[in-house]
Scaffold this active site. Structure first.
Site, PDB file in Angstrom:
ATOM      1  N   TYR A  37       3.639  10.161 -11.420  1.00  0.00           N
ATOM      2  CA  TYR A  37       2.802   9.319 -10.546  1.00  0.00           C
ATOM      3  C   TYR A  37       1.993   8.333 -11.391  1.00  0.00           C
ATOM      4  O   TYR A  37       1.936   7.137 -11.089  1.00  0.00           O
ATOM      5  CB  TYR A  37       1.871  10.198  -9.707  1.00  0.00           C
ATOM      6  N   ASN A  80       0.812  -1.232   0.000  1.00  0.00           N
ATOM      7  CA  ASN A  80       0.000   0.000   0.000  1.00  0.00           C
ATOM      8  C   ASN A  80       0.839   1.272   0.000  1.00  0.00           C
ATOM      9  O   ASN A  80       0.377   2.293  -0.515  1.00  0.00           O
ATOM     10  CB  ASN A  80      -0.922  -0.015   1.234  1.00  0.00           C
ATOM     11  N   LYS A  83       2.248   4.142 -11.385  1.00  0.00           N
ATOM     12  CA  LYS A  83       1.140   3.217 -11.124  1.00  0.00           C
ATOM     13  C   LYS A  83       0.880   2.327 -12.342  1.00  0.00           C
ATOM     14  O   LYS A  83       0.469   1.166 -12.182  1.00  0.00           O
ATOM     15  CB  LYS A  83      -0.114   3.994 -10.709  1.00  0.00           C
TER      16      LYS A  83
HETATM   17  N1  LIG Z   1      -5.846   8.855  -1.629  1.00  0.00           N
HETATM   18  C1  LIG Z   1      -6.237   8.567  -2.862  1.00  0.00           C
HETATM   19  O1  LIG Z   1      -7.192   9.188  -3.409  1.00  0.00           O
HETATM   20  C2  LIG Z   1      -5.564   7.468  -3.640  1.00  0.00           C
HETATM   21  C3  LIG Z   1      -6.071   7.169  -4.919  1.00  0.00           C
HETATM   22  C4  LIG Z   1      -5.483   6.134  -5.651  1.00  0.00           C
HETATM   23  C5  LIG Z   1      -4.427   5.432  -5.107  1.00  0.00           C
HETATM   24  N2  LIG Z   1      -3.947   5.731  -3.883  1.00  0.00           N
HETATM   25  C6  LIG Z   1      -2.841   4.930  -3.357  1.00  0.00           C
HETATM   26  O2  LIG Z   1      -3.193   4.422  -2.082  1.00  0.00           O
HETATM   27  C7  LIG Z   1      -1.998   4.210  -1.304  1.00  0.00           C
HETATM   28  C8  LIG Z   1      -2.151   4.901   0.034  1.00  0.00           C
HETATM   29  O3  LIG Z   1      -2.336   6.293  -0.222  1.00  0.00           O
HETATM   30  P1  LIG Z   1      -2.925   7.325   0.852  1.00  0.00           P
HETATM   31  O4  LIG Z   1      -3.924   8.146   0.147  1.00  0.00           O
HETATM   32  O5  LIG Z   1      -3.279   6.633   2.108  1.00  0.00           O
HETATM   33  O6  LIG Z   1      -1.630   8.249   1.057  1.00  0.00           O
HETATM   34  P2  LIG Z   1      -1.036   8.982   2.339  1.00  0.00           P
HETATM   35  O7  LIG Z   1      -2.118   9.395   3.252  1.00  0.00           O
HETATM   36  O8  LIG Z   1      -0.111   9.995   1.775  1.00  0.00           O
HETATM   37  O9  LIG Z   1      -0.212   7.799   3.065  1.00  0.00           O
HETATM   38  C9  LIG Z   1       0.859   7.218   2.402  1.00  0.00           C
HETATM   39  C10 LIG Z   1       1.388   6.106   3.263  1.00  0.00           C
HETATM   40  O10 LIG Z   1       2.503   5.523   2.570  1.00  0.00           O
HETATM   41  C11 LIG Z   1       3.603   5.536   3.476  1.00  0.00           C
HETATM   42  N3  LIG Z   1       4.894   5.590   2.818  1.00  0.00           N
HETATM   43  C12 LIG Z   1       5.345   6.477   1.902  1.00  0.00           C
HETATM   44  N4  LIG Z   1       6.626   6.220   1.598  1.00  0.00           N
HETATM   45  C13 LIG Z   1       6.981   5.135   2.334  1.00  0.00           C
HETATM   46  C14 LIG Z   1       8.169   4.401   2.486  1.00  0.00           C
HETATM   47  N5  LIG Z   1       9.284   4.719   1.812  1.00  0.00           N
HETATM   48  N6  LIG Z   1       8.176   3.337   3.320  1.00  0.00           N
HETATM   49  C15 LIG Z   1       7.065   3.011   4.020  1.00  0.00           C
HETATM   50  N7  LIG Z   1       5.917   3.686   3.954  1.00  0.00           N
HETATM   51  C16 LIG Z   1       5.887   4.744   3.116  1.00  0.00           C
HETATM   52  C17 LIG Z   1       3.391   6.757   4.352  1.00  0.00           C
HETATM   53  O11 LIG Z   1       4.204   6.659   5.490  1.00  0.00           O
HETATM   54  P3  LIG Z   1       4.787   7.970   6.269  1.00  0.00           P
HETATM   55  O12 LIG Z   1       3.694   8.389   7.211  1.00  0.00           O
HETATM   56  O13 LIG Z   1       6.006   7.469   6.947  1.00  0.00           O
HETATM   57  O14 LIG Z   1       5.089   9.012   5.233  1.00  0.00           O
HETATM   58  C18 LIG Z   1       1.899   6.615   4.614  1.00  0.00           C
HETATM   59  O15 LIG Z   1       1.646   5.640   5.590  1.00  0.00           O
HETATM   60  C19 LIG Z   1      -0.852   4.764  -2.152  1.00  0.00           C
HETATM   61  O16 LIG Z   1      -0.208   3.712  -2.835  1.00  0.00           O
HETATM   62  C20 LIG Z   1      -1.550   5.690  -3.130  1.00  0.00           C
HETATM   63  O17 LIG Z   1      -0.808   5.859  -4.321  1.00  0.00           O
HETATM   64  C21 LIG Z   1      -4.490   6.741  -3.128  1.00  0.00           C
END
Ligand SMILES: NC(=O)c1ccc[n+]([C@@H]2O[C@H](COP(=O)([O-])OP(=O)(O)OC[C@H]3O[C@@H](n4cnc5c(N)ncnc54)[C@H](OP(=O)(O)O)[C@@H]3O)[C@@H](O)[C@H]2O)c1
Length: 224
Positions: A146, A77, A150
């Site tokens: 980005y 994730n 993906k």
């Molecule tokens: N939100 C959306 O609308 C959306 C839509 C499509 C896809 N996604 C995907 O869903 C996933 C989660 O996104 P989110 O929206 O929850 O984003 P978020 O709130 O920005 O959280 C991102 C998470 O990834 C962790 N992370 C980033 N770099 C890392 C690393 N090097 N090692 C370990 N953990 C790391 C962060 O940890 P830290 O707290 O340490 O930074 C955080 O826990 C991602 O893959 C994103 O691309 C999100």
């Protein structure tokens, strides 16, 4: 009780999914880059918090070596958006692109391969991708790196599906919806709990016949 490993569980979708799956009886290993800074997980029944920075191959090797037992579900994730490409051929542009590909695409590939021997027949790998990774759905442009990361993750999901399918391990690429997180922003359609419930149901319904498919959080197919 399925044993489930989730990367990037410190906040956002990964955090909510850890809580949702623990509530459904999973034994969740919530991997966080900075575990000491994480709130709201350590006291949840069924959740164990551990450190893992997926940008570090050394850390991933150490994690895989130290882990005992098998994993029923691996959720890749962790992800980063990377900010805007400024198109000025700066070192910062290239570094940003490297980081985005490393975390969003290469890390899920390497972590899954490192843990492949721990995935028994019937196990599931969920790569949290995005509709932004769909080439077919890309009519608006924007967020080029980005999107490409993906799309690369989607390709990697197909590769892993082909490699692990014969061992009866199912690999899914799952779009979590547009979710109100630090990445998705405050205008997004759904909250983290709704996304997590949907992904948890996709996990509960997963079937080997779905190996190598691209689904959204409601379980609907997406165009590559
Ligand atoms: N939100 C959306 O609308 C959306 C839509 C499509 C896809 N996604 C995907 O869903 C996933 C989660 O996104 P989110 O929206 O929850 O984003 P978020 O709130 O920005 O959280 C991102 C998470 O990834 C962790 N992370 C980033 N770099 C890392 C690393 N090097 N090692 C370990 N953990 C790391 C962060 O940890 P830290 O707290 O340490 O930074 C955080 O826990 C991602 O893959 C994103 O691309 C999100």
């Amino acid at each position: 009780m399925p044993r489930t490993v989730i990367t990037g569980a410190s906040r956002g979708i990964g955090h909510a999914l850890a809580i949702e799956l623990a509530g459904r009886g999973h034994d969740v290993l919530a991997l966080c880059r900075k575990p000491v800074e994480v709130t709201g997980l350590a006291d949840v029944d069924g959740v164990t918090v551990r450190g893992l920075d997926v940008a570090s191959p050394v850390a991933m090797h150490s994690f895989a070596t130290a882990l005992d037992g098998t994993i029923d579900i691996l959720v890749n994730n962790a992800g980063i958006a990377g900010g805007k490409l400024r198109d000025n051929l700066s070192e910062a542009d290239f570094r940003m692109a490297d980081d985005v590909f490393r975390v969003n695409a290469v890390a899920p590939l390497l972590l899954t391969r490192l843990l492949a021997d721990r995935l028994p027949p019937g196990a599931l790998v969920v790569n949290v991708t995005s509709i932004m990774g769909s080439n077919a759905a890309n009519t608006s442009g924007g967020m080029a790196i980005y999107r490409a990361s993906k799309a690369a993750l989607n390709s990697i999901s197909r590769t892993l599906a082909a490699e692990l399918g014969p061992k009866d391990v199912t690999v899914l690429a799952v779009h979590p919806g547009w979710v109100r997180t630090d990445m998705g922003g405050p205008s997004a359609n759904i909250d983290t709990e709704t996304s997590a419930r949907g992904i948890a149901q996709v996990i509960a319904d997963a079937d080997p016949a779905q190996n190598g498919t691209y689904l959204d959080w409601k379980g609907d197919s997406l165009p590559w």
